[in-house]
Design a protein around this motif. Structure first.
Motif, PDB file in Angstrom:
ATOM      1  N   ASP A   1      48.167  39.971  46.502  1.00 56.53           N
ATOM      2  CA  ASP A   1      48.552  39.171  45.497  1.00 56.53           C
ATOM      3  C   ASP A   1      48.792  37.812  45.581  1.00 56.53           C
ATOM      4  O   ASP A   1      48.834  36.842  45.011  1.00 56.53           O
TER       5      ASP A   1
ATOM      6  N   ASN B   1      44.196  34.350  44.819  1.00 50.35           N
ATOM      7  CA  ASN B   1      43.419  34.317  43.586  1.00 50.35           C
ATOM      8  C   ASN B   1      42.003  34.169  43.611  1.00 50.35           C
ATOM      9  O   ASN B   1      41.523  32.976  43.806  1.00 50.35           O
TER      10      ASN B   1
ATOM     11  N   ARG C   1      40.560  31.286  41.292  1.00 47.29           N
ATOM     12  CA  ARG C   1      40.718  30.007  41.885  1.00 47.29           C
ATOM     13  C   ARG C   1      39.792  29.348  42.954  1.00 47.29           C
ATOM     14  O   ARG C   1      39.341  28.362  42.856  1.00 47.29           O
TER      15      ARG C   1
ATOM     16  N   TRP D   1      39.896  38.759  49.284  1.00 45.29           N
ATOM     17  CA  TRP D   1      40.720  39.563  48.614  1.00 45.29           C
ATOM     18  C   TRP D   1      40.265  40.820  48.245  1.00 45.29           C
ATOM     19  O   TRP D   1      41.222  41.832  48.196  1.00 45.29           O
TER      20      TRP D   1
END
Length: 104
Positions: A68, A71, A74, A82
């Motif tokens: 988390d 992002n 982004r 991720w």
């Protein structure tokens, strides 16, 4: 603010069909084989503990590499990182569930 609330409510209810299926199968097992309810409860308890412990094992081993914290929208370059973080967490949780499910 309404669409955000609706989205959060739908997010919480997306597991609803699986919960309904679990309740129905538990009722069927209870009706057909009431002596098996204890075994079913023990199996579900081990499954839940495995998932809980796997999650917290991942968080304690990798406190600064949590999924988390990244992002992918982004920073598109972080998308692969991720995805690997999510895969790592899933594998640790799966290992904990398998260990408790098969071991005890």
């Amino acid at each position: 603010m309404k669409p955000q609330t609706r989205h959060n409510l739908l997010d919480k209810l997306r597991i609803g069909p699986w919960l309904i299926l679990a309740i129905i199968t538990t009722v069927v097992v209870g009706a057909l084989y009431p002596h098996q309810l204890g075994v079913l409860l023990w199996s579900l308890t081990k499954l839940c503990w495995g998932a809980y412990l796997g999650y917290w094992i991942d968080r304690s081993i990798f406190p600064y590499a949590r999924p988390d914290g990244f992002n992918p929208d982004r920073a598109p370059k972080e998308r692969t990182l991720w995805e690997l973080l999510m895969l790592r967490r899933a594998l640790i949780i799966a290992g904990a569930i398998l260990a408790l499910g098969l071991g005890v």
